[in-house]
Design a protein around this motif. Structure first.
Motif, PDB file in Angstrom:
ATOM      1  N   PRO A 138      29.840  36.918  40.605  1.00 39.79           N
ATOM      2  CA  PRO A 138      29.033  37.628  39.608  1.00 39.79           C
ATOM      3  C   PRO A 138      29.767  38.734  38.862  1.00 39.79           C
ATOM      4  N   ILE A 139      30.992  39.047  39.254  1.00 39.35           N
ATOM      5  CA  ILE A 139      31.718  40.169  38.659  1.00 39.35           C
ATOM      6  C   ILE A 139      32.754  39.702  37.641  1.00 39.35           C
ATOM      7  N   VAL A 140      33.502  38.649  37.979  1.00 38.88           N
ATOM      8  CA  VAL A 140      34.650  38.242  37.161  1.00 38.88           C
ATOM      9  C   VAL A 140      34.322  36.976  36.376  1.00 38.88           C
ATOM     10  N   LYS A 141      34.468  37.045  35.058  1.00 39.57           N
ATOM     11  CA  LYS A 141      34.300  35.894  34.179  1.00 39.57           C
ATOM     12  C   LYS A 141      35.689  35.331  33.877  1.00 39.57           C
ATOM     13  N   VAL A 193      40.836  43.203  39.063  1.00 38.45           N
ATOM     14  CA  VAL A 193      41.694  42.181  38.470  1.00 38.45           C
ATOM     15  C   VAL A 193      41.450  42.069  36.966  1.00 38.45           C
ATOM     16  N   VAL A 194      40.296  42.505  36.502  1.00 43.32           N
ATOM     17  CA  VAL A 194      40.012  42.498  35.060  1.00 43.32           C
ATOM     18  C   VAL A 194      40.937  43.472  34.343  1.00 43.32           C
ATOM     19  N   GLY A 200      43.141  37.679  28.236  1.00 42.44           N
ATOM     20  CA  GLY A 200      41.696  37.624  28.407  1.00 42.44           C
ATOM     21  C   GLY A 200      41.236  36.581  29.387  1.00 42.44           C
ATOM     22  N   ALA A 201      42.106  36.191  30.340  1.00 41.33           N
ATOM     23  CA  ALA A 201      41.735  35.140  31.285  1.00 41.33           C
ATOM     24  C   ALA A 201      40.680  35.609  32.267  1.00 41.33           C
ATOM     25  N   LEU A 202      40.752  36.865  32.694  1.00 42.65           N
ATOM     26  CA  LEU A 202      39.771  37.446  33.607  1.00 42.65           C
ATOM     27  C   LEU A 202      39.110  38.627  32.908  1.00 42.65           C
ATOM     28  N   LYS A 205      32.269  40.006  33.787  1.00 45.88           N
ATOM     29  CA  LYS A 205      31.128  39.146  33.442  1.00 45.88           C
ATOM     30  C   LYS A 205      29.909  39.957  32.980  1.00 45.88           C
ATOM     31  N   PRO A 206      29.517  41.061  33.632  1.00 49.98           N
ATOM     32  CA  PRO A 206      28.343  41.793  33.157  1.00 49.98           C
ATOM     33  C   PRO A 206      28.544  42.438  31.778  1.00 49.98           C
ATOM     34  N   TYR A 207      29.789  42.683  31.399  1.00 48.67           N
ATOM     35  CA  TYR A 207      30.092  43.357  30.128  1.00 48.67           C
ATOM     36  C   TYR A 207      30.399  42.363  29.008  1.00 48.67           C
ATOM     37  N   ALA A 208      30.437  41.076  29.326  1.00 50.29           N
ATOM     38  CA  ALA A 208      30.892  40.071  28.358  1.00 50.29           C
ATOM     39  C   ALA A 208      30.079  40.121  27.068  1.00 50.29           C
TER      40      ALA A 208
END
Length: 669
Positions: A138-141, A193-194, A200-202, A205-208
């Protein structure tokens, strides 16, 4: 120490430094993607090429080359320029070049360095490869087609977070970065890791797709999700905080932040108290400020000097000081900040302080942890212990067994073990030059006397070293102790005094059913447990909506600035008490935040200026309990420890998925 010449500039660097570090010491900018100061050297992006003499007649990777005496380095030759252009051209062969829709646009290393060091055009016309996106929780897109295989995320997960959950599959063009079996990454530090990803690979996700970096107003603040005092930057647009990222502070958080710090911000706009409420006929109904103040006045007149103040876990020092002065003007000194019932001795601040300091943990060579899940209570202290372990420290622990991400010898879950430590541990500590004891919340109540006895037994205090540490996990705890928010019997003694009026400063963890506290006035920002139990609700400001002072677990005084304004009719907490004091006829002696801080500094000099407070060591004489007993850890759910987190959809999902095993369907994109 080797001395090098970099572009005609002579520079001396420590032994073991790399050529890249020598170039930076000479003031030269060296582009890089895989290299990071806090991670091991990979040397796989080849962007940091320089010419080195003596050596082969070709550019070499400066990040992996040790600096040597009399070495001559050239960073700006034509050969170096063409080599970097070639490397950049190869990196962009398969990159999708989707900057207009990429969340890293505007703060992307690849974007910046392609402009500064690239050719400006490509000679490749072949089709680009595509890589399926990976699920990381749920954290990393993930948008893995953009990945350049720098492996920063892999090295961070293994070396800093201690969770080997990210790795590489395949070779060459088929190499892909993924979480193993494509499961959610469970580390509480995964959001870092973001920041580490140079492309922009990582992304978060909540901020996307929420905002572009140039749209955001940036404010320096202090994190209140735990007692570490992580230095953060709040990025806001309009009246909403959209993002929270760490700032570099080598003494506190280095450049990391845990996931609760990063992603609680969506809870700042949910379940908010934006108007006063007064309980009538058993129900809280909206009221004006004047009506709410009149209700408090009536309760205060009926209470006389039977007034108490209970501070929550997120409160700033200014609010606690203003409430203390108001209670004192009403004739009461009933102040308490340990809302869950702890009642340890506070006659010596040093005996409840993290005396080693957070940065000092790295130098410890023998560590005993008692009654603490350091990974949840202070995640960034846990990363420092990992460094100490890598340097050779031996770690023992007493308490409930948990995965701390490094080797630990568990002695058992019995507080009585403090009085009968095994000989192997005693021998290890006898040989240690910088031994350290960490006493967690689970051991404070019954085990502090026994833990203080270990100061002599384990030789914790030496010249220039104090290895006795208490690990708090509430952001307001140390400031509250400095301000006197501690009764001899804890919150039970408050209840025994039978107050007729109690002010709750964002206190949501009180067992209201067990304590008769009279009329409850809740001054806080979220409609949580405290507001539900209150008779009068005065809407306050969250930490991001006011300038405040916080003291972290090592006694470091830090200040944060206001990023946005509180919603609706909510006001800054200290201003609420100042206005209320007029209504009660007990006007407080300040009208501005600066005046309040000046008065607080006179009363409590340790809070006068930011920095590490000087707390000289003195140990209270406490009885040593002869009774044993299991130690129960105080934090049961890392992601839902306070009202802001419980209001955050992101934190709720992290708790449900990462801790309780719920599954979430991901929509196809």
């Amino acid at each position: 120490m080797p001395t090098l010449t970099v572009d005609g500039i002579e520079v001396e660097v420590p032994a073991g430094a790399t050529v890249l570090q020598a170039c930076e010491a000479a003031g030269k900018e060296i582009p890089r993607f895989c290299y990071h100061e806090r991670l091991s050297i990979a040397g796989n992006c080849r962007m940091c090429l320089v010419e080195i003499a003596p050596g082969p007649p070709k550019p070499q990777a400066s990040c992996a080359m040790p600096a040597a005496d009399k070495m001559v380095v050239t960073t700006n030759s034509e050969k170096v320029r063409k080599a970097r252009e070639g490397v950049m051209e190869f990196l962009l062969i398969n990159h999708p070049l989707d900057c207009p829709i990429c969340d890293q646009g505007g703060e992307c290393d690849l974007q910046d360095q392609s402009i500064a060091y690239g050719k400006g055009h490509s000679r490749f016309a072949e089709n680009k490869r595509a890589v399926t996106d990976k699920y990381m929780g749920p954290i990393v897109k993930t948008i893995m087609t953009r990945c350049i295989q720098c492996t920063r995320c892999v090295r961070f997960a293994e070396e800093v977070a201690g969770m080997e959950e990210i790795g590489a599959l395949g070779r060459g063009e088929d190499m892909q970065i993924t979480s193993y079996l494509e499961r959610a990454v469970t580390s509480e530090l995964s959001g870092n890791v973001v920041d580490l990803c140079p492309v922009g690979a990582l992304t978060a996700k909540p901020y996307a797709f929420e905002a572009r970096p140039w749209e955001l107003r940036k404010t320096y603040a202090i994190d209140v999700m735990d007692a570490v005092g992580t230095n953060i930057r709040l990025d806001s647009r309009g009246r909403q905080v959209l993002r929270c990222v760490p700032r570099i502070n080598e003494d506190v958080n280095e450049e990391w932040a845990h996931d609760k710090t990063r992603h609680h911000v969506d809870g700042l706009v949910r379940r908010r108290l934006d108007r006063p409420f007064v309980r009538r006929e058993g129900r809280l109904v909206p009221a004006t400020w004047a009506e709410a103040f009149e209700s408090v006045k009536a309760a205060a007149e009926a209470a006389g000097d039977k007034v108490a103040v209970i501070a929550g876990d997120l409160v700033d020092a200014e609010t606690m000081y203003a409430a203390k002065l108001l209670a004192r003007s009403l004739g009461s000194d009933l102040l308490e900040g340990r809302q869950t019932g702890m009642a340890y001795d506070v006659s010596s601040l040093a005996a409840v302080n993290f005396n080693t300091t957070i940065a000092g943990v790295e130098t410890a060579d023998a560590i005993l942890i008692v009654g603490s899940n350091v990974r949840w209570e202070a995640a960034l202290v846990n990363t420092r212990i990992r460094k100490a372990v890598k340097a050779g420290a031996k770690v023992y622990a007493i308490g409930e067994e948990v995965d701390l991400t490094y080797p630990v010898e568990w002695l058992g879950n019995d507080i009585g073990l403090l009085g009968r430590l095994p000989q192997a541990l005693l021998d290890t500590f006898a040989d240690a030059k910088q031994p350290m004891l960490i006493v967690g919340g689970a051991a404070l109540k019954d085990g502090q006397g026994a833990s203080l006895a270990l100061v002599e037994t384990l030789g914790l205090i030496k010249d220039g070293w104090n290895g006795y540490n208490v690990l708090h996990f509430s952001a307001s705890r140390m400031a509250g102790l400095m301000l006197g928010y501690a009764q001899a019997g804890g919150i039970r003694s408050i209840a025994q005094a039978a107050p007729k009026l109690t002010f709750l400063l964002g206190a949501d963890e009180v067992d209201f059913a067990a304590h008769a506290l009279g009329t409850l006035v809740y001054v806080g920002h979220h409609g949580d447990k405290g507001a539900a139990a209150a008779d009068i609700v005065l809407p306050g400001a969250a930490y991001a909506e006011k300038s405040g002072t916080w003291v972290n677990l090592e006694g470091r005084v830090q200040r944060g600035d206001r990023a946005v304004f509180p919603p609706g009719d909510a006001r800054e907490d200290w201003a609420i008490f100042r206005a209320l004091s007029d209504v009660l006829g007990r006007t407080l002696p300040f009208d501005t935040l600066d005046a309040l801080r000046a008065a607080m500094a006179r009363d409590v000099p340790m809070l006068a200026e930011p920095g590490l407070a000087s707390i000289p060591w003195s140990a209270p004489a406490l009885p040593i309990s002869a009774e044993g007993g299991a130690l129960g850890l105080p934090i049961k759910d890392f992601y839902l420890t306070n009202a802001i987190c419980r209001a955050s959809p992101t934190m709720q999902r992290c708790s449900a998925e990462l801790l309780h095993g719920e599954t979430f369907a991901e929509a196809a994109e």
